[in-house]
Design an enzyme around this catalytic site. Structure first.
Site, PDB file in Angstrom:
ATOM      1  N   GLU A  91       0.819  -1.224   0.000  1.00  0.00           N
ATOM      2  CA  GLU A  91       0.000   0.000   0.000  1.00  0.00           C
ATOM      3  C   GLU A  91       0.849   1.270   0.000  1.00  0.00           C
ATOM      4  O   GLU A  91       0.452   2.292  -0.542  1.00  0.00           O
ATOM      5  CB  GLU A  91      -0.951   0.027   1.200  1.00  0.00           C
ATOM      6  CG  GLU A  91      -2.108  -0.957   1.095  1.00  0.00           C
ATOM      7  CD  GLU A  91      -1.756  -2.330   1.643  1.00  0.00           C
ATOM      8  OE1 GLU A  91      -0.578  -2.557   2.009  1.00  0.00           O
ATOM      9  OE2 GLU A  91      -2.663  -3.191   1.701  1.00  0.00           O
TER      10      GLU A  91
ATOM     11  N   PHE B  32     -11.992  -6.853  13.876  1.00  0.00           N
ATOM     12  CA  PHE B  32     -10.899  -7.330  13.031  1.00  0.00           C
ATOM     13  C   PHE B  32     -10.551  -6.286  11.970  1.00  0.00           C
ATOM     14  O   PHE B  32     -11.429  -5.795  11.269  1.00  0.00           O
ATOM     15  CB  PHE B  32     -11.316  -8.659  12.370  1.00  0.00           C
ATOM     16  CG  PHE B  32     -10.256  -9.209  11.456  1.00  0.00           C
ATOM     17  CD1 PHE B  32      -9.017  -9.604  11.944  1.00  0.00           C
ATOM     18  CD2 PHE B  32     -10.497  -9.316  10.089  1.00  0.00           C
ATOM     19  CE1 PHE B  32      -8.041 -10.095  11.092  1.00  0.00           C
ATOM     20  CE2 PHE B  32      -9.520  -9.816   9.234  1.00  0.00           C
ATOM     21  CZ  PHE B  32      -8.297 -10.208   9.734  1.00  0.00           C
ATOM     22  N   GLN B  33      -9.289  -5.962  11.886  1.00  0.00           N
ATOM     23  CA  GLN B  33      -8.753  -4.998  10.923  1.00  0.00           C
ATOM     24  C   GLN B  33      -9.356  -3.603  11.054  1.00  0.00           C
ATOM     25  O   GLN B  33      -9.525  -2.894  10.069  1.00  0.00           O
ATOM     26  CB  GLN B  33      -8.852  -5.537   9.489  1.00  0.00           C
ATOM     27  CG  GLN B  33      -8.004  -6.804   9.318  1.00  0.00           C
ATOM     28  CD  GLN B  33      -7.727  -7.181   7.882  1.00  0.00           C
ATOM     29  OE1 GLN B  33      -8.561  -6.949   7.005  1.00  0.00           O
ATOM     30  NE2 GLN B  33      -6.574  -7.770   7.636  1.00  0.00           N
TER      31      GLN B  33
ATOM     32  N   LYS C 206     -17.682  -0.518   5.609  1.00  0.00           N
ATOM     33  CA  LYS C 206     -18.133  -1.509   4.628  1.00  0.00           C
ATOM     34  C   LYS C 206     -19.650  -1.443   4.392  1.00  0.00           C
ATOM     35  O   LYS C 206     -20.116  -1.601   3.265  1.00  0.00           O
ATOM     36  CB  LYS C 206     -17.724  -2.912   5.088  1.00  0.00           C
ATOM     37  CG  LYS C 206     -17.907  -3.949   3.995  1.00  0.00           C
ATOM     38  CD  LYS C 206     -17.183  -5.232   4.314  1.00  0.00           C
ATOM     39  CE  LYS C 206     -17.341  -6.234   3.184  1.00  0.00           C
ATOM     40  NZ  LYS C 206     -16.676  -7.494   3.486  1.00  0.00           N
TER      41      LYS C 206
ATOM     42  N   MET D  16      24.317   8.613   2.088  1.00  0.00           N
ATOM     43  CA  MET D  16      24.240   9.939   2.697  1.00  0.00           C
ATOM     44  C   MET D  16      24.518   9.872   4.205  1.00  0.00           C
ATOM     45  O   MET D  16      25.142  10.772   4.765  1.00  0.00           O
ATOM     46  CB  MET D  16      22.861  10.559   2.433  1.00  0.00           C
ATOM     47  CG  MET D  16      22.750  11.990   2.895  1.00  0.00           C
ATOM     48  SD  MET D  16      24.004  13.053   2.135  1.00  0.00           S
ATOM     49  CE  MET D  16      23.048  13.805   0.823  1.00  0.00           C
TER      50      MET D  16
HETATM   51  C1  LIG Z   1      12.319   5.917   5.341  1.00  0.00           C
HETATM   52  C2  LIG Z   1      13.638   6.527   5.664  1.00  0.00           C
HETATM   53  N1  LIG Z   1      14.441   5.939   6.562  1.00  0.00           N
HETATM   54  C3  LIG Z   1      15.652   6.485   6.843  1.00  0.00           C
HETATM   55  C4  LIG Z   1      16.055   7.636   6.238  1.00  0.00           C
HETATM   56  C5  LIG Z   1      17.404   8.249   6.600  1.00  0.00           C
HETATM   57  N2  LIG Z   1      18.277   8.295   5.422  1.00  0.00           N
HETATM   58  C6  LIG Z   1      18.459   9.383   4.647  1.00  0.00           C
HETATM   59  S1  LIG Z   1      19.477   9.154   3.371  1.00  0.00           S
HETATM   60  C7  LIG Z   1      19.768   7.562   3.824  1.00  0.00           C
HETATM   61  C8  LIG Z   1      20.710   6.683   3.039  1.00  0.00           C
HETATM   62  C9  LIG Z   1      20.236   6.438   1.664  1.00  0.00           C
HETATM   63  O1  LIG Z   1      21.018   5.416   1.124  1.00  0.00           O
HETATM   64  P1  LIG Z   1      20.859   4.951  -0.366  1.00  0.00           P
HETATM   65  O2  LIG Z   1      19.435   4.795  -0.701  1.00  0.00           O
HETATM   66  O3  LIG Z   1      21.725   3.787  -0.629  1.00  0.00           O
HETATM   67  O4  LIG Z   1      21.312   6.221  -1.195  1.00  0.00           O
HETATM   68  P2  LIG Z   1      22.715   6.990  -1.298  1.00  0.00           P
HETATM   69  O5  LIG Z   1      22.718   8.022  -0.225  1.00  0.00           O
HETATM   70  O6  LIG Z   1      23.800   5.976  -1.138  1.00  0.00           O
HETATM   71  O7  LIG Z   1      22.649   7.587  -2.655  1.00  0.00           O
HETATM   72  C10 LIG Z   1      19.044   7.237   4.980  1.00  0.00           C
HETATM   73  C11 LIG Z   1      19.106   5.934   5.665  1.00  0.00           C
HETATM   74  C12 LIG Z   1      15.158   8.215   5.322  1.00  0.00           C
HETATM   75  N3  LIG Z   1      15.439   9.361   4.687  1.00  0.00           N
HETATM   76  N4  LIG Z   1      13.976   7.630   5.033  1.00  0.00           N
END
Ligand SMILES: Cc1ncc(C[n+]2csc(CCOP(=O)(O)OP(=O)(O)O)c2C)c(N)n1
Length: 565
Positions: free
Chosen positions: A48, A110-111, A160, A471
């Site tokens: 979803e 439920f749900q 529903k 990042m």
């Molecule tokens: C749902 C979610 N969880 C955690 C984060 C924290 N976060 C920001 S950037 C990042 C790393 C992203 O890694 P990747 O997708 O491999 O991309 P890259 O930075 O290597 O291009 C994380 C964990 C986030 N932005 N969103």
């Protein structure tokens, strides 16, 4: 006589809905039964969360309201982060959720989940329909609220029994009632506009700071005309990319944490800042006291609640960016700012401090994005995930038009990009839609390979694979002494996974293969996955460290000398 579910589908059709992204379950079976032969397309996603992101991507790419559908309880709860994403970025989405029958509401049946309660802080508005007579009117109201003023997500919860009850369509309440208290202002106040024009004429060093609101308002044409008329340099937020063509002589690119040096210098030195459809987000301003410290500020925004929220403003103008800029163009006196010392200075910064790209024969992500931009001639729709991949795409793709760049700004939601790309492809079937992803974010909704494969959606997936949560690793490198705590990711055979779904792909390990592999992906009919093995510890620069002023960047171009003689 019609069932509530039938009325729902008819109402959606009347509003011009062509496509719904969704996932079935017990509470929404009556709707799925209607969809069996309705002439509304339904795309079965694999989760979803992907349904709401796809509806969001559809809305961002088309400018229309996107629609998603889920069952009650678990399905509805899976929509929450996507609704929050749309809310933070002001995207018009209508989320339809099933609910337990009205007589069981509040019984922990439920749900059951109290989805209107759960989503209250992350929707523009939400409804629980308890009377089938209200159904048609509620749908109309929801679309009106989602798609007007400052746009945003609206949820309609559908018990529903309301969906199964039969009613004579003539007995429905159908008129949209007068929505008391909901009256977006579109025309800017003439006195405020006059004061703004006076300030513009007095200023020696003006800068426009344009945000996603310009794109949402369809005001890019007015923005460019306005900037040209007064010769004012324009910097945009990440959400505002495409509001002015990347190659326009007045464009300074993105500002803020990973903005260009020249945009951040211009903001720091300007004497007048004209903020349009932008909300002074902390990723943009850095330390607020150092943000445009010497400037008068004009703030144009459709949402009065944004004005003065983060920064004190001299001239607030509430209204539609397009209408206000058109008014200013009509009433302003052009030419007085032309060819000033200021624009010369700004151009000099731009020449002396371009974004860095490294040319050492290795496989760098910046080169991948630049080559893609060249191949697509700055056209197409670029959807990103979150992280370094997002910033490299934002910095290095030469966007020509609004609604070409789709990315989660406010919430920074990993897992957004892939499903959003699916939605964007349905919104603009004749465009090349390219997803730029990190290996981490791609794995957050990787199951949507199933959706892409089932419907042969021609999204091109470009993974900038550094085998890190890049990042976060960058922050650990710079601010936590390279203690890479839980940010390395093991090697994944993405091409093999794609193949398992029947999707072709290629692993790319050499810079020499960038162009050829991108071309092959673009030219292939249907979906295609590219797994670029980039330099693992590449960083996004320049960068404003958290809490610093925006001119205090690290990783600047060659010298720390700003060269503003
Ligand atoms: C749902 C979610 N969880 C955690 C984060 C924290 N976060 C920001 S950037 C990042 C790393 C992203 O890694 P990747 O997708 O491999 O991309 P890259 O930075 O290597 O291009 C994380 C964990 C986030 N932005 N969103």
């Amino acid at each position: 006589m019609k069932t509530g579910a039938g009325i729902l589908i008819d109402s959606l059709k009347e509003l011009g809905v062509e496509i719904i992204f969704g996932y079935p379950g017990g509470a929404v079976l009556p709707i799925y039964d209607e969809l069996y032969e309705a002439d509304i397309k339904h795309i079965l996603v694999r989760h979803e969360q992907a349904a709401v992101h796809a509806a969001d991507g559809y809305a961002r790419a088309s400018g229309r309201v996107g629609v998603c559908l889920s069952t009650s309880g678990p399905g509805a709860c899976n929509l929450v982060s996507g609704i929050a994403t749309a809310n933070m970025d002001s995207v018009p989405v209508v989320a339809l959720t099933g609910q337990v029958p009205t007589e069981m509401l509040g019984n922990d049946a439920f749900q059951e989940s109290d989805i209107t309660g759960i989503t209250m802080p992350v929707t523009k508005h939400n409804f629980l329909v308890k009377d089938v007579k209200e159904l048609k009117r509620t749908v109309k109201e929801a679309f009106l609220i989602a798609g007007t003023g400052r746009k945003g997500p609206v949820l309609i919860d559908l018990p529903k029994d309301v969906l199964t009850e039969k009613i004579n369509p003539e007995d429905l309440y159908s008129d949209v009632p007068d929505l008391k208290g909901y009256k977006p202002t579109y025309k800017g106040h003439p006195n405020q506009i006059k004061k703004a024009l006076d300030l513009i004429n007095e200023s020696k060093k003006p800068v426009i700071y344009a945000g996603g609101g310009v794109i949402a308002a369809g005001a890019s044409g007015e923005l460019v005309r306005f900037a040209e008329m007064f010769e004012i340099p324009v910097t945009t937020t990440m959400m505002g990319l495409g509001a002015i063509p990347a190659k326009h002589p007045l464009n300074l690119g993105m500002l803020g944490m990973h903005g260009t040096e020249y945009a951040n210098y211009a903001i720091t030195e300007c004497d007048l800042l004209i903020a349009i459809g932008a909300r002074f987000d902390d990723r943009v301003t850095g330390k607020i006291e150092h943000f445009a410290p010497d400037a008068n500020i004009i703030h144009i925004d459709i949402d009065p609640a944004e004005i003065g929220k983060n920064i004190a403003v001299n001239i607030p103008i509430v209204g539609d960016a397009g209408q206000i800029l058109a008014d200013m163009i009509e009433r302003g006196k052009p030419g007085e700012q032309k060819g000033t010392e200021w624009t010369k200075q700004v151009h000099k910064w731009r020449e002396n401090h371009p974004l860095k790209i490294i040319d050492d024969g290795k496989l760098h992500p910046q080169s991948v994005i630049r080559k893609l931009s060249e191949i697509l001639n700055g056209e197409g729709i670029i959807v990103s995930e979150v992280g370094q991949n997002q910033m490299w795409a934002a910095q290095h793709y030469s966007f020509k038009n609004p609604r070409q760049w789709i990315s989660s700004g406010g919430l920074g939601m990993m897992g957004f990009g892939f499903p959003a790309a699916i939605g964007a492809q349905y919104a603009r079937p004749n465009e090349h839609v390219v997803l730029i992803a990190g290996d981490g974010s791609f794995q957050m909704n990787i199951q949507e390979l199933g959706t892409v494969a089932q419907y042969r959606i021609p999204v091109k997936m470009v993974i900038l694979n550094n085998m890190y949560l890049g990042m976060v690793r960058q922050w650990q490198e710079l601010f936590y002494e390279k203690r890479y705590s839980y940010t390395d990711l093991p090697e994944v055979d993405f091409v093999g996974i794609a193949r398992a779904y029947g999707i072709p792909g290629r692993k790319v390990e050499s810079a020499d293969d960038i162009e050829e592999s991108l071309r092959k992906a673009i030219e292939t009919d249907g979906p295609y996955l590219l797994d670029f093995r980039i330099e693992r510890e590449e960083n996004v620069f320049p960068m404003v460290p958290a809490g610093a002023g925006i001119s205090e960047m690290i990783g600047k171009h060659e010298t720390d000398d700003k060269g503003d003689d």
